[in-house]
Design a protein around this motif. Sequence first.
Motif, mmCIF file in Angstrom:
data_model
loop_
_atom_site.group_PDB
_atom_site.id
_atom_site.type_symbol
_atom_site.label_atom_id
_atom_site.label_comp_id
_atom_site.label_asym_id
_atom_site.label_seq_id
_atom_site.Cartn_x
_atom_site.Cartn_y
_atom_site.Cartn_z
ATOM 1 N N ASP A 120 0.831 -1.203 0.000
ATOM 2 C CA ASP A 120 0.000 0.000 0.000
ATOM 3 C C ASP A 120 0.867 1.255 0.000
ATOM 4 O O ASP A 120 0.585 2.216 -0.727
ATOM 5 C CB ASP A 120 -0.940 0.018 1.211
ATOM 6 C CG ASP A 120 -2.074 -0.984 1.093
ATOM 7 O OD1 ASP A 120 -2.287 -1.497 -0.023
ATOM 8 O OD2 ASP A 120 -2.729 -1.240 2.112
ATOM 9 N N MET A 121 1.910 1.243 0.816
ATOM 10 C CA MET A 121 2.811 2.389 0.867
ATOM 11 C C MET A 121 3.512 2.587 -0.477
ATOM 12 O O MET A 121 3.635 3.711 -0.965
ATOM 13 C CB MET A 121 3.862 2.202 1.972
ATOM 14 C CG MET A 121 3.335 2.447 3.367
ATOM 15 S SD MET A 121 2.793 4.140 3.549
ATOM 16 C CE MET A 121 4.327 4.918 3.912
ATOM 17 N N GLU A 122 3.969 1.485 -1.039
ATOM 18 C CA GLU A 122 4.647 1.569 -2.328
ATOM 19 C C GLU A 122 3.680 2.082 -3.409
ATOM 20 O O GLU A 122 4.043 2.910 -4.235
ATOM 21 C CB GLU A 122 5.190 0.192 -2.721
ATOM 22 C CG GLU A 122 6.075 0.233 -3.951
ATOM 23 C CD GLU A 122 6.685 -1.134 -4.258
ATOM 24 O OE1 GLU A 122 7.133 -1.286 -5.411
ATOM 25 O OE2 GLU A 122 6.711 -2.012 -3.384
ATOM 26 N N ALA A 123 2.457 1.646 -3.376
ATOM 27 C CA ALA A 123 1.446 2.108 -4.330
ATOM 28 C C ALA A 123 1.169 3.599 -4.141
ATOM 29 O O ALA A 123 1.021 4.341 -5.117
ATOM 30 C CB ALA A 123 0.161 1.304 -4.177
ATOM 31 N N ARG A 124 1.098 4.047 -2.907
ATOM 32 C CA ARG A 124 0.879 5.468 -2.638
ATOM 33 C C ARG A 124 2.046 6.308 -3.151
ATOM 34 O O ARG A 124 1.851 7.381 -3.737
ATOM 35 C CB ARG A 124 0.687 5.720 -1.152
ATOM 36 C CG ARG A 124 -0.642 5.292 -0.638
ATOM 37 C CD ARG A 124 -0.814 5.622 0.820
ATOM 38 N NE ARG A 124 -2.012 4.979 1.336
ATOM 39 C CZ ARG A 124 -2.204 4.639 2.582
ATOM 40 N NH1 ARG A 124 -1.267 4.897 3.479
ATOM 41 N NH2 ARG A 124 -3.312 4.059 2.958
ATOM 42 N N VAL A 125 3.268 5.840 -2.909
ATOM 43 C CA VAL A 125 4.452 6.570 -3.370
ATOM 44 C C VAL A 125 4.463 6.645 -4.892
ATOM 45 O O VAL A 125 4.712 7.713 -5.478
ATOM 46 C CB VAL A 125 5.744 5.901 -2.828
ATOM 47 C CG1 VAL A 125 6.984 6.466 -3.509
ATOM 48 C CG2 VAL A 125 5.837 6.071 -1.321
ATOM 49 N N ILE A 126 4.176 5.519 -5.543
ATOM 50 C CA ILE A 126 4.145 5.503 -7.010
ATOM 51 C C ILE A 126 3.039 6.426 -7.521
ATOM 52 O O ILE A 126 3.231 7.177 -8.479
ATOM 53 C CB ILE A 126 3.960 4.058 -7.525
ATOM 54 C CG1 ILE A 126 5.234 3.259 -7.255
ATOM 55 C CG2 ILE A 126 3.634 4.052 -9.018
ATOM 56 C CD1 ILE A 126 5.122 1.781 -7.580
ATOM 57 N N SER A 127 1.897 6.390 -6.868
ATOM 58 C CA SER A 127 0.774 7.248 -7.262
ATOM 59 C C SER A 127 1.144 8.724 -7.125
ATOM 60 O O SER A 127 0.843 9.533 -8.014
ATOM 61 C CB SER A 127 -0.445 6.919 -6.407
ATOM 62 O OG SER A 127 -1.492 7.800 -6.672
ATOM 63 N N GLN A 128 1.790 9.079 -6.024
ATOM 64 C CA GLN A 128 2.199 10.477 -5.821
ATOM 65 C C GLN A 128 3.239 10.906 -6.852
ATOM 66 O O GLN A 128 3.174 12.014 -7.391
ATOM 67 C CB GLN A 128 2.747 10.668 -4.406
ATOM 68 C CG GLN A 128 1.685 10.611 -3.327
ATOM 69 C CD GLN A 128 2.280 10.655 -1.922
ATOM 70 O OE1 GLN A 128 3.482 10.534 -1.739
ATOM 71 N NE2 GLN A 128 1.405 10.810 -0.928
ATOM 72 N N ARG A 129 4.198 10.026 -7.128
ATOM 73 C CA ARG A 129 5.218 10.356 -8.134
ATOM 74 C C ARG A 129 4.596 10.518 -9.524
ATOM 75 O O ARG A 129 4.949 11.428 -10.268
ATOM 76 C CB ARG A 129 6.297 9.278 -8.171
ATOM 77 C CG ARG A 129 7.229 9.333 -6.995
ATOM 78 C CD ARG A 129 8.315 8.317 -7.128
ATOM 79 N NE ARG A 129 9.165 8.314 -5.954
ATOM 80 C CZ ARG A 129 10.106 7.420 -5.720
ATOM 81 N NH1 ARG A 129 10.301 6.439 -6.583
ATOM 82 N NH2 ARG A 129 10.840 7.499 -4.646
ATOM 83 N N LEU A 130 3.678 9.622 -9.843
ATOM 84 C CA LEU A 130 3.003 9.695 -11.132
ATOM 85 C C LEU A 130 2.193 10.985 -11.251
ATOM 86 O O LEU A 130 2.235 11.665 -12.289
ATOM 87 C CB LEU A 130 2.093 8.481 -11.323
ATOM 88 C CG LEU A 130 1.355 8.370 -12.654
ATOM 89 C CD1 LEU A 130 2.352 8.270 -13.803
ATOM 90 C CD2 LEU A 130 0.431 7.177 -12.645
ATOM 91 N N ALA A 131 1.483 11.348 -10.194
ATOM 92 C CA ALA A 131 0.710 12.591 -10.199
ATOM 93 C C ALA A 131 1.632 13.795 -10.350
ATOM 94 O O ALA A 131 1.310 14.747 -11.080
ATOM 95 C CB ALA A 131 -0.112 12.697 -8.921
#
Length: 158
Positions: A20-31
């Motif tokens: 979940d943390m990794e997904a959030r980090v990837i999501s934030q970077r992508l945004a």
Amino acid sequence: SVIMKQQTARHKSRTQSANDMEARVISQRLALVLSTRVSCLVIALTLFVPFTQIGLYPEADLSMRSWSARLETEYQRAFEDLQDNPTTNTSYGFKSSVQEMIFFYSELDYLPFKLEGYDEQVVVDGRPAYIPGQSLLTDFKTPLRNDNILKVATPTCR
């Protein structure tokens, strides 16, 4: 067995929370990357789009209206000169204004190509007279595209 189930559940929850943390980090970077690119695109378009209008006919140029008003005034003066001086049959004031207008536009990429309504042969108090100037623009070519023609009319004819 109960201890193993608890450790497996803890491991699963840790793995799940790590995912979940990794997904959030990837999501934030992508945004961040997407918003940066969109912002750069907006800035680039804002700067670039006006340059596509550079070669086009300047519709907002007020010099054409100013020259139209000035030529109308000069033509009226020339006509009044002929009225005030019955011995004179020609007035050159309008011609010099047309020459000044041609000189003004000589260094620009656009210019008036035709004058209408400024007859050179006129009748003043029953006698023929001459106000030269309108024919000075007969050598200029009509633009090939009708979109490049802007008609400027005087608000009042004198």
